[in-house]
Design a protein around this motif. Sequence first.
Motif, short mmCIF file in Angstrom:
data_model
loop_
_atom_site.label_atom_id
_atom_site.label_comp_id
_atom_site.label_asym_id
_atom_site.label_seq_id
_atom_site.Cartn_x
_atom_site.Cartn_y
_atom_site.Cartn_z
N ASN A 67 1.04 4.83 -0.23
CA ASN A 67 0.13 5.98 -0.17
C ASN A 67 0.64 7.10 0.73
O ASN A 67 -0.14 7.96 1.14
N SER B 25 -2.49 5.09 -9.08
CA SER B 25 -1.82 4.06 -9.88
C SER B 25 -1.61 2.80 -9.04
O SER B 25 -1.66 2.84 -7.81
N THR B 26 -1.36 1.68 -9.72
CA THR B 26 -1.15 0.43 -9.00
C THR B 26 -0.25 -0.49 -9.83
O THR B 26 -0.13 -0.34 -11.05
N ASN B 27 0.39 -1.42 -9.14
CA ASN B 27 1.15 -2.47 -9.82
C ASN B 27 0.20 -3.57 -10.29
O ASN B 27 -0.91 -3.72 -9.77
N GLU C 63 0.85 -1.20 0.00
CA GLU C 63 0.00 0.00 0.00
C GLU C 63 0.89 1.24 0.00
O GLU C 63 1.31 1.75 1.03
N GLU D 292 3.27 -0.94 -13.90
CA GLU D 292 2.48 -0.02 -13.07
C GLU D 292 1.68 0.86 -14.01
O GLU D 292 2.16 1.29 -15.06
N TYR E 19 -4.19 -7.45 -10.20
CA TYR E 19 -3.74 -6.27 -9.47
C TYR E 19 -3.97 -6.39 -7.97
O TYR E 19 -3.58 -5.52 -7.20
N ASP E 20 -4.61 -7.47 -7.54
CA ASP E 20 -4.89 -7.68 -6.11
C ASP E 20 -4.80 -9.18 -5.85
O ASP E 20 -5.54 -9.97 -6.44
#
Length: 885
Positions: A284, A591-593, A282, A607, A666-667
Motif C-alpha cells: 500500500n 487489488s489483492t492476491n 500489505e 491478482e 485472499y486472506d
Amino acid sequence: MSLFRRIANLFVRSNIDREIEAELRSHIEMRIADNIAAGMTPRAARRDALVRFGNRAATREKVARADAALAIDSLWFDLRYALRQLRRNPGFAASAIAVFALGICASVSIFAFVDAVLLRPLPYHDPAQLMGLFESNPLGPRFHLSYLDYLDWKRMNHTFAALEIYDGGDSTLRIPSGVEDVGIGSVSAGFFRMLGVTPALGRGFREGEDRPGAPGVALLSYAAWQIRYGGRADILGQSIVLDNEPRQIVGVLPKDFYFSPTAHAEFWRPIEGADHPEDRGEHNLSGLGRLKPGTSVEQAQADMSNIAALIAKQYPGYDEGRGATVMPWTEVTIGRLRSVLNLLMCGAVLLLLIAAVNVSGLLLVRSENRRREIAVRSALGAPRARLIRFFVLEGVLLSASAAGLGLAGSYGLMHVLIRLLPEGMTNSMPYLSGLGLNAHVLIFAGGVALLTAALFALAPLFQLSGDDLRNRLEQGGRTAAGSVWRHLGANLVIFELCTAMVLLSGAGLLGRSFYRLMHSDLGIETGHLAILRITPSDSEVYAKPYQQVAFAHQLIDNVSHLPGVVSASVAHHIPLAGVTGNNSTGVAAGSTNFTIAGRPPHPAEYEANFRQVGAGFFSTLHARLNRGRYFSAGDDIHHPPVMIVNQAFAHAFFPGQNPLGQHIGYDQSKPSSEIVGVIDNIKEGTMDSQVGPAMYTAFDQVPDSTFYLVARTSDDPRTVLTALEQSVHQLDPAYIIQVRQTMEERIQDSQAAYLHRASAWIVSGFAAMALLLGIVGLYGVIAYSVSRRTREIGVRMALGAQRSSVHAMVMSEAGRLIVVGIAAGLICSVAAASVMRSMLFDTAPWDALTLSAVAVVLALSAALASYVPARRAASVNPVEALRAE
C-alpha cells in the motif's frame, strides 16, 4: 553610412568615434597636401590645416550628434510612413493583424501549459535525479510496495543515495466544533531531506520519528498554515488531533512546495511502519529515490530488479512474481499529460503556420500591387537599404500589433481552460497554479513575433530582386502580379488546405474517440445514481464488524424510504476508481492476491480487483448477472463466505470451466470464499482502460466503517443528495461526507473523460479556425487570379466563349488546388493520426468514415469559396473589361 550602422553607433560610441576620427584625419591630410602644393612648408601646411578644422574633440561631438539625429529622424520618418500606409489600407491591416493574433493566441496559450507541466523544473533539489519506484507483476509495471519490501530495497540497493516512501489520503482533524475531513500525506522520516525541501518555519521530520512508538509530530502545508492558523509564528509546538491521535506541529512547508500524488494534503505525518512478518503482504506504499551521482536509470532498474528477484525467492508466499520498476519522477507525475500537450502544441503550431501563410499571402498581394511604387521610389534615388528598412518596419508593426492582441487573448484563454478543469483534477495538478504570462511564455511569444516579423518583411522583399527598373515600371499595372501570384499563391493554398485537413482529421478522430468513450459499456446504468462516500470521525466507535454492519443496514433502510429513492446499497469501492497499475491493465485501486483451491498457492499472476459490496449493490447499479446469484441478506458473518466474480475473472482463471462452486482464498486468516455468481464486466478502473478481473465479497462478511452509499432515484439524483446527507447525520452527526456526487458527474469529471473531451474540443477549435483560414486563402487566390485575368476573360467572351465555360474554367483551376491539397492532407492525416494512436479510444487512426467525412466537408467548403469568384468571372462584361485595360 547605413541606417543599421548608425543605430549600432548610438549604442557603441567607440564605433562612431573611430569613424569620425578616421574621416577627420583624411580631411586634414588632404588639406595639408593642398597647402604644400600651394607653396607652403610642410610645418606651416600642417598648422594651417589643424587651425582650419578647429578643436577635433568638439568636431567629433558635433558630427556624432548630427549622425545620431539623422539616424533617428530617418527611422522616425519611415516608421510614420509605414503607419500611414497601414492606415490607408485598414482592411488589409485589420485582416493581417487579426489572423496572426489568432495564431499567437492559440500557440501561446498551449505553450503556457507545456511550460507549466513539461518545462518548468519541479520545486526540489536536482529533480532530474528523482525516480519513482514501484513493484511490478504480470498485470502491470506500477503497483504498491509493502513496508517490509521497502526496508529491504533501501538496505540492499547500490544505486540510490536515498530511498523513501509516501502515501496519501484523507484523515480527520479535531476542531472546536467537532471533526473535519482533511487531506494528509504520510512519508518516511527522510522524505523531505531527500527532496531538498527546507521548512519555511520550524523543522522537518527527524530520523526515527517514523518508527512505532515515536512521539507524534506533524508538518503543515503553507496554505493550511495561512488559512487555518492565520500564518501565526507561534503555531510551532501546538497540538492537533489527527485520526484521534495527538500530534505536535513542528514545522511549516515552503509556499512553493507541492507533491502531486498528495497535492490536496494539508497536514503531513511520518509513516509508522510495522515489522510483523505478515505485513509483507500489505502492498500500500509508493517509493521515491534519488540516484547516486553518475548512475543511470538503466543501472538503477537492473539493481532493483535483482533485489526484487532475491526477495521473491526468499519470500515466495508474498513476493513471488513481483519485480521492480524504476522511472523518472517527471514521468510519474505527468503521465498522460505529455502526449496530450504535445498533441495540442502541434495543433497550435499548425494553426500558427496557416495564419502566417495567410498573412504572407496578403503581403505578397499587396507588394505586387505596389510594384510600380517601389520602382518609382528607386528611380527617384531611394537606396535599396532604405526600401528594405521600410518593409522591415511594416512587418514589425504588423507583428507587434498581432503579438499584443494575441498575448491578451492567450491570457484570457488559458484562464478559461483552467476553470474548465474539474476541481479534483485541479487539486492533483498544483503545477498549474502559476500558469500565466511568465518569462518563459513571454520569451516564446517574443520569438514567434520576431520570426513572423522577419517573414512579413521578407515576403515583399522578393519584389526588390531580379527585375530591372524599366521592367518594374512597365509591369506596374494590373497584369504585374499574375504569373508570380498564380504559382506562389497556389502553393500556399495547397499548404493551407493540407494543414487544415490534418487538423480536421485529428479533430474528427478525437471527437469520435470521445463519443465512443462516453458511450462505452460500463457494465451498469449510470443514470439516476446518487453517491456519497462517508467515514466516521472516530473509527473507534465503529471498530467492531457488527457495529459497521448495523450502521450500514440502518442507513440503507432509512435511505430506501426517502421520496424519489428506488433502491440503495453500500460498497467499499464503486466503479470508475483510480488505477494503481498502468491504464491498460484494468487493475484498479484495491487489488489483492488470491489463491484458488486445488491449485498451487500464490502463483504470480493471481491478482485481481477486490470489492466489498452490499446485498443490493448490483441490482441498484443494474449490473447484469451472467450466471448464479447476487448476494442476499443471509450472506453475513454467520454464514460461509461467498464471492461473485466478473466475466474477465472467469475467462482469465477458469477458461472453459464453470467457476460456480470454486473456492477463492485472499486472506490467510479467513476461510476461502465460494463463487456463487458471475456478473458481466463492470469498469472498475478508468473509462479508457481495459476491464480487469474482479472479485466481489459480501459487505456484511467483510465490513468497513468507511464506505460509499449508492442510491438509484426516480428523478434527478442531484435532488436527493441533501436528503442522503441528512439521513447519514440523523444516525450519527459526526459522520463525515467525503464525496457527494452523481454517477454521471463522476464520469464527466474523471480524468479520462476530461482529457479526451479537452483534446477533442481544443483541436476542433484549431481545426475550425484552420478551415476558415484555408477557405479564405483559397477564396483570395481565386478572386485575385480572376481580377488579374479580367482582360483575358473579356477577350475569350468577345470571341464567343460562353459564361458557363468561363465559370467551369475558374472552378477547374480551384478544383485542382482542392484535390491536391486534400490528397496531400489525407496522407499527412493518416501519418499524424498514427502518432496519436495512444490517445484514441476504440478508434483506428485510419478510420475511413471520419477521414471521408472530413474530406467531403473540406471539399464542399472550398468549392463554395471558389464559387463566388467563378460566378464573378462569368459575369464579366467583355466591353467593359477591354475598355478598362
